[in-house]
Design an enzyme around this catalytic site. Structure first.
Site, PDB file in Angstrom:
ATOM      1  CE  LYS A  67      -2.237   1.741   3.699  1.00 59.16           C
ATOM      2  NZ  LYS A  67      -3.314   1.913   4.641  1.00 59.16           N
ATOM      3  NE  ARG A 110      -4.978  -1.007   7.198  1.00 59.33           N
ATOM      4  CZ  ARG A 110      -3.990  -0.427   7.900  1.00 59.33           C
ATOM      5  NH1 ARG A 110      -4.406  -0.195   9.211  1.00 59.33           N
ATOM      6  NH2 ARG A 110      -2.874   0.142   7.566  1.00 59.33           N
ATOM      7  CG  MET A 219      -7.880   1.450  17.090  1.00 61.30           C
ATOM      8  SD  MET A 219      -7.048  -0.274  16.970  1.00 61.30           S
ATOM      9  CE  MET A 219      -7.063  -0.488  15.157  1.00 61.30           C
ATOM     10  N   GLY A 220      -4.734   4.898  16.849  1.00 63.68           N
ATOM     11  CA  GLY A 220      -4.129   6.107  16.295  1.00 63.68           C
ATOM     12  C   GLY A 220      -2.761   6.404  16.111  1.00 63.68           C
TER      13      GLY A 220
END
Length: 321
Positions: A67, A110, A219-220
């Site tokens: 990616k 995701r 999650m950051g």
């Protein structure tokens, strides 16, 4: 070669598809049949942008690729998403480029799926209150994905700019959940599961805020220097992650490691819980923390699902390459 444009992704892949793809990736990584290559992430010196590559190979799913993308903070003013990504998939047998896939929505799906898998694996089964720290673009994806994993009854949320919580409240009510904007102290006192999804470079959630038995998904934090929770809270929790190497270098655990509060071998791979080689949560009072750093294999797995669906539905654009 196939091209799957960004505009078609929403019709091809949803939260459930992403959950299953990411869950499989976690298990394959823990089993040693899938691995990520070193991450490249750099400030380019233009437009205040961060740009990089995440890549890897999953021998189980035969997903090989990368990616490419990053964060452009000025995009909102241009009517664009700040995060911009494209996924490239390659044939594992020949190395030929198999597909180019729009990666913006895939990244959001995701990321939310990774948090949801952690909740499915580690949160108490009787968790009823979901706390969310942050109200940016990704927060609604987190809420939708995580809410499906437990019988939540209400959502409590905090954001540095409280007025931005209105849209998150609308999503909660759409899901049939009560919603309340609260202080960080109130959030920690009430929430059984806490999702932090910010771009902070200083701890927001304190150790003193969090009650026993809470599951936290950070999650950051995906860059050196970022931080969402106090290092003392990381040290108090049982630790799980997607990729240990990233957790200790660019993830939420980096600060507790640097302070000598946590050793790298104290961090378990979430896939080990999925594969039943790690017991996961062992008591109702245990605090569990998932350090979601984001790995390329997650992007590849969800992109592969999108390509397969696009081919089946006649949406994929096939070009000679």
């Amino acid at each position: 070669m196939y091209i799957v444009p960004e505009k078609d992704i929403a019709a091809l892949v949803g939260a459930e598809d992403s959950f299953e793809a990411v869950r499989q990736v976690f298990g394959a990584m823990a089993a040693g049949s899938a691995y990520n290559f070193p991450v490249i992430r750099e400030a380019i010196g233009h437009a205040d942008a961060l740009y990089g590559f995440k890549s890897g190979f999953d021998r189980q799913g035969l997903n090989l690729g990368l990616k490419s993308g990053g964060y452009w903070p000025g995009n909102t003013a241009k009517g664009l998403t700040n995060h911009q990504s494209t996924v490239f998939l390659f044939d594992a047998e020949t190395g030929k480029c198999r597909a180019i896939v729009g990666g913006n929505l895939l990244t959001a799906l995701r990321t939310a799926a990774a948090a949801a898998v952690s909740v499915a694996c580690l949160a108490r089964v009787n968790a009823r209150v979901l706390g969310i720290v942050g109200a940016g673009h990704q927060a609604a994806f987190q809420l939708r994905a995580v809410a499906a994993q437990r019988r939540f009854e209400r959502v409590v949320a905090w954001n540095r700019s409280p007025e931005k919580l209105a849209s998150l409240g609308a999503v909660a009510r759409e899901l049939g959940l009560d919603f309340e904007a609260v202080s960080l102290q109130e959030l920690g006192a009430q929430a059984d599961v806490i999702i932090t999804i910010t771009s902070s470079y200083a701890a927001i959630l304190a150790d003193a805020h969090v009650k026993p038995g809470t599951h936290i998904a950070c999650m950051g934090t995906d860059t050196k220097g970022k931080q969402e929770v106090e290092a003392a809270l990381v040290a108090r929790a049982s630790l799980f992650t997607d990729e240990v190497a990233q957790s200790v270098s660019i993830g939420e655990c980096q600060h507790a490691i640097a302070a000598g509060l946590v050793a790298p071998d104290a961090i378990a791979m979430l896939g080990a819980v999925i594969n039943r080689t790690h017991p996961g949560r062992q008591s109702d009072d245990e605090i569990t923390l998932f350090d979601g750093t984001g790995v390329g294999l997650q992007d590849l797995a969800v992109a592969a699902t999108a390509v397969q669906r696009a081919i089946e539905q006649g949406r994929a654009i096939e070009v000679a390459f």
